[in-house]
Design a protein around this motif. Structure first.
Motif, PDB file in Angstrom:
ATOM      1  N   ASP A  67       0.906  -1.158   0.018  1.00  0.00           N
ATOM      2  CA  ASP A  67       0.017   0.076   0.155  1.00  0.00           C
ATOM      3  C   ASP A  67       0.937   1.232   0.111  1.00  0.00           C
ATOM      4  OD1 ASP A  67      -1.785   2.141   0.466  1.00  0.00           O
ATOM      5  OD2 ASP A  67      -2.629   1.077   2.143  1.00  0.00           O
ATOM      6  N   HIS A  68       0.741   1.737  -1.145  1.00  0.00           N
ATOM      7  CA  HIS A  68       1.892   3.078  -1.162  1.00  0.00           C
ATOM      8  C   HIS A  68       1.489   4.289  -0.382  1.00  0.00           C
ATOM      9  CE1 HIS A  68       4.957   1.595  -3.890  1.00  0.00           C
ATOM     10  NE2 HIS A  68       4.036   0.723  -4.221  1.00  0.00           N
ATOM     11  N   THR A  69       0.401   4.346   0.382  1.00  0.00           N
ATOM     12  CA  THR A  69      -0.077   5.388   1.222  1.00  0.00           C
ATOM     13  C   THR A  69       0.510   4.984   2.583  1.00  0.00           C
ATOM     14  OG1 THR A  69      -2.120   4.610   1.661  1.00  0.00           O
ATOM     15  CG2 THR A  69      -1.898   5.849   0.086  1.00  0.00           C
ATOM     16  N   ASP A  70       1.069   3.773   2.807  1.00  0.00           N
ATOM     17  CA  ASP A  70       1.749   3.239   4.080  1.00  0.00           C
ATOM     18  C   ASP A  70       3.369   3.583   3.985  1.00  0.00           C
ATOM     19  OD1 ASP A  70       2.594   1.807   6.267  1.00  0.00           O
ATOM     20  OD2 ASP A  70       1.061   0.358   6.035  1.00  0.00           O
ATOM     21  N   ASP A  71       3.725   4.457   4.635  1.00  0.00           N
ATOM     22  CA  ASP A  71       5.311   4.842   4.585  1.00  0.00           C
ATOM     23  C   ASP A  71       6.000   3.606   4.900  1.00  0.00           C
ATOM     24  OD1 ASP A  71       4.378   7.098   3.668  1.00  0.00           O
ATOM     25  OD2 ASP A  71       5.095   8.425   5.390  1.00  0.00           O
ATOM     26  N   ASN A  72       5.486   2.861   6.152  1.00  0.00           N
ATOM     27  CA  ASN A  72       6.398   1.817   6.706  1.00  0.00           C
ATOM     28  C   ASN A  72       6.284   0.614   5.629  1.00  0.00           C
ATOM     29  OD1 ASN A  72       6.808   3.012   9.058  1.00  0.00           O
ATOM     30  ND2 ASN A  72       4.943   2.140   9.889  1.00  0.00           N
ATOM     31  N   ALA A  73       5.250   0.406   4.891  1.00  0.00           N
ATOM     32  CA  ALA A  73       5.264  -0.566   3.872  1.00  0.00           C
ATOM     33  C   ALA A  73       6.272  -0.198   2.570  1.00  0.00           C
ATOM     34  CB  ALA A  73       3.638  -0.845   3.387  1.00  0.00           C
ATOM     35  N   VAL A  74       6.106   0.951   2.400  1.00  0.00           N
ATOM     36  CA  VAL A  74       7.085   1.409   1.270  1.00  0.00           C
ATOM     37  C   VAL A  74       8.502   1.209   1.677  1.00  0.00           C
ATOM     38  CG1 VAL A  74       7.751   3.100  -0.253  1.00  0.00           C
ATOM     39  CG2 VAL A  74       5.170   3.099   0.160  1.00  0.00           C
ATOM     40  N   ALA A  75       8.846   1.785   2.800  1.00  0.00           N
ATOM     41  CA  ALA A  75      10.129   1.675   3.413  1.00  0.00           C
ATOM     42  C   ALA A  75      10.550  -0.227   3.530  1.00  0.00           C
ATOM     43  CB  ALA A  75      10.179   2.205   4.928  1.00  0.00           C
ATOM     44  N   ALA A  76       9.689  -0.850   3.735  1.00  0.00           N
ATOM     45  CA  ALA A  76       9.717  -2.226   3.895  1.00  0.00           C
ATOM     46  C   ALA A  76      10.128  -2.834   2.259  1.00  0.00           C
ATOM     47  CB  ALA A  76       8.795  -2.933   4.628  1.00  0.00           C
ATOM     48  N   LEU A  77       9.483  -2.409   1.193  1.00  0.00           N
ATOM     49  CA  LEU A  77       9.600  -2.686   0.085  1.00  0.00           C
ATOM     50  C   LEU A  77      11.002  -2.349  -0.428  1.00  0.00           C
ATOM     51  CD1 LEU A  77       8.990  -3.262  -2.972  1.00  0.00           C
ATOM     52  CD2 LEU A  77       8.020  -0.743  -3.299  1.00  0.00           C
ATOM     53  N   PHE A  78      11.658  -1.069   0.010  1.00  0.00           N
ATOM     54  CA  PHE A  78      13.017  -0.752  -0.438  1.00  0.00           C
ATOM     55  C   PHE A  78      13.772  -1.635   0.525  1.00  0.00           C
ATOM     56  CE2 PHE A  78      10.939   2.489  -2.701  1.00  0.00           C
ATOM     57  CZ  PHE A  78      11.639   2.693  -3.911  1.00  0.00           C
ATOM     58  N   ASP A  79      13.710  -2.110   1.761  1.00  0.00           N
ATOM     59  CA  ASP A  79      14.557  -3.013   2.388  1.00  0.00           C
ATOM     60  C   ASP A  79      14.779  -4.177   1.873  1.00  0.00           C
ATOM     61  OD1 ASP A  79      14.891  -1.103   4.256  1.00  0.00           O
ATOM     62  OD2 ASP A  79      13.628  -1.723   5.545  1.00  0.00           O
ATOM     63  N   ARG A  80      13.510  -4.788   1.201  1.00  0.00           N
ATOM     64  CA  ARG A  80      13.716  -6.074   0.560  1.00  0.00           C
ATOM     65  C   ARG A  80      14.355  -5.883  -0.719  1.00  0.00           C
ATOM     66  NH1 ARG A  80       8.394  -9.554  -1.581  1.00  0.00           N
ATOM     67  NH2 ARG A  80       9.641 -10.997  -3.103  1.00  0.00           N
ATOM     68  N   ILE A  81      14.309  -4.788  -1.383  1.00  0.00           N
ATOM     69  CA  ILE A  81      15.428  -4.642  -2.771  1.00  0.00           C
ATOM     70  C   ILE A  81      16.709  -4.584  -2.343  1.00  0.00           C
ATOM     71  CG2 ILE A  81      15.622  -2.908  -4.684  1.00  0.00           C
ATOM     72  CD1 ILE A  81      12.621  -2.438  -4.888  1.00  0.00           C
ATOM     73  N   ASP A  82      16.943  -3.884  -1.467  1.00  0.00           N
ATOM     74  CA  ASP A  82      18.516  -3.852  -0.653  1.00  0.00           C
ATOM     75  C   ASP A  82      18.854  -5.402  -0.354  1.00  0.00           C
ATOM     76  OD1 ASP A  82      18.230  -1.080  -0.636  1.00  0.00           O
ATOM     77  OD2 ASP A  82      18.041  -0.784   1.296  1.00  0.00           O
ATOM     78  N   HIS A  83      17.905  -6.021   0.316  1.00  0.00           N
ATOM     79  CA  HIS A  83      18.352  -7.458   0.454  1.00  0.00           C
ATOM     80  C   HIS A  83      18.517  -8.589  -0.702  1.00  0.00           C
ATOM     81  CE1 HIS A  83      18.583 -11.015   2.963  1.00  0.00           C
ATOM     82  NE2 HIS A  83      17.662 -11.803   2.085  1.00  0.00           N
ATOM     83  N   GLU A  84      17.573  -8.332  -1.557  1.00  0.00           N
ATOM     84  CA  GLU A  84      17.537  -9.176  -2.731  1.00  0.00           C
ATOM     85  C   GLU A  84      18.333  -8.611  -4.040  1.00  0.00           C
ATOM     86  OE1 GLU A  84      12.989 -10.973  -1.830  1.00  0.00           O
ATOM     87  OE2 GLU A  84      13.374  -9.669  -3.651  1.00  0.00           O
TER      88      GLU A  84
END
Length: 278
Positions: A72-89
């Motif tokens: 949900d791109h209105t949820d800042d925490n969810a967006v941060a988690a998305l980029f954390d995943r990209i960092d990891h993968e």
């Protein structure tokens, strides 16, 4: 089709519509594509067809590597988690961000061209929170990673035609803000290797449009979502794309510049709004 096998892309709002078309075209080019959106099999927004999982599977089937992420791109925490995943993968490497997510029509229960004093505050909020703000949030997280890697392209999907009125005050202002966001980001990135630009699709046969239109004749001359996708692929493969930074480009114009067509072999012309200039 241009080869993007070394490209990692993030396409926001790609469960369906233009976002899905962009993701599929990137798959045709061999890209790794993170596909985000809220719709999954048991929870689809507005009960429309399309999910992030279906899009990601189709990206892979077309020769790319699709990765579905419910977000949900209105949820800042969810967006941060998305980029954390990209960092990891992907070690934080995201060469292409496509800001496409758009929740402005969700739950829409008023006339699009109703006067602004009859439009709800909720409509304004959705068009900005699930549009302009979401684009800013994703961009501010993607760009530092692009700067670290030494390259990057941010494409933001808008709508309209020059300074023509878009038919609704909340919609017009949100899309104008989207394009101003693009120009402002490009200004601050002017001395970097990161490019920011916006694209304007024409009248596109998205799932929402097909659900709303009863008369097939009303779809004459419309574009498929893949037409915009092919525009994004052409931009991503252009070694001189930095010269376009800060610009707003109509898909029909890009088709003529780069020589791509829609899925039926046609080349729909640039979209012209009938509204008056403001």
């Amino acid at each position: 089709m241009s080869t993007l096998s070394d490209t990692t892309a993030l396409v926001t709002g790609a469960s369906r519509g233009v976002g899905r078309g962009i993701a599929l075209a990137l798959g045709d080019g061999g890209a790794t594509v993170y596909v985000t959106g809220r719709s999954v099999d048991d929870d689809r927004t507005d009960d429309l067809p399309g999910t992030v999982d279906e899009t990601a599977t189709a990206v892979t089937a077309r020769g790319g590597h699709g990765i579905a992420v419910q977000c949900d791109h209105t949820d800042d925490n969810a967006v941060a988690a998305l980029f954390d995943r990209i960092d990891h993968e992907a070690d934080g490497d995201v060469e292409l961000l496509v800001n496409n997510v758009w929740g402005g029509y969700e739950g829409y229960d008023e006339g699009f061209d109703d006067p602004f004093w009859e439009q709800s505050i909720g409509t304004w909020d959705r068009m900005f929170d699930a549009g302009v703000r979401a684009h800013f949030t994703a961009s501010r997280l993607a760009v530092p990673r692009m700067l670290d890697s030494g390259e990057g392209l941010v494409v933001t999907v808008s709508s309209g035609h020059g300074d023509r009125y878009r038919g609704s005050v909340p919609y017009d202002v949100s899309k104008a803000a989207t394009e101003r966001l693009t120009r402002a980001m490009a200004h601050e990135l002017r001395d970097s290797s990161v490019t920011a630009l916006a694209v304007q699709p024409g009248f596109t046969r998205t799932e929402r449009v097909l659900d709303a239109v009863d008369d097939p004749d009303a779809l004459a001359g419309t574009e498929s979502p893949l037409y915009t996708g092919r525009a994004v692929v052409a931009l991503a493969a252009d070694p001189d794309v930095a010269s376009k930074s800060g610009g707003v480009y109509r898909v029909g114009d890009l088709a003529r510049e780069y020589g791509f067509t829609d899925v039926d072999g046609s080349q729909p012309p640039p979209f012209d709004l009938p509204g008056p200039p403001l």
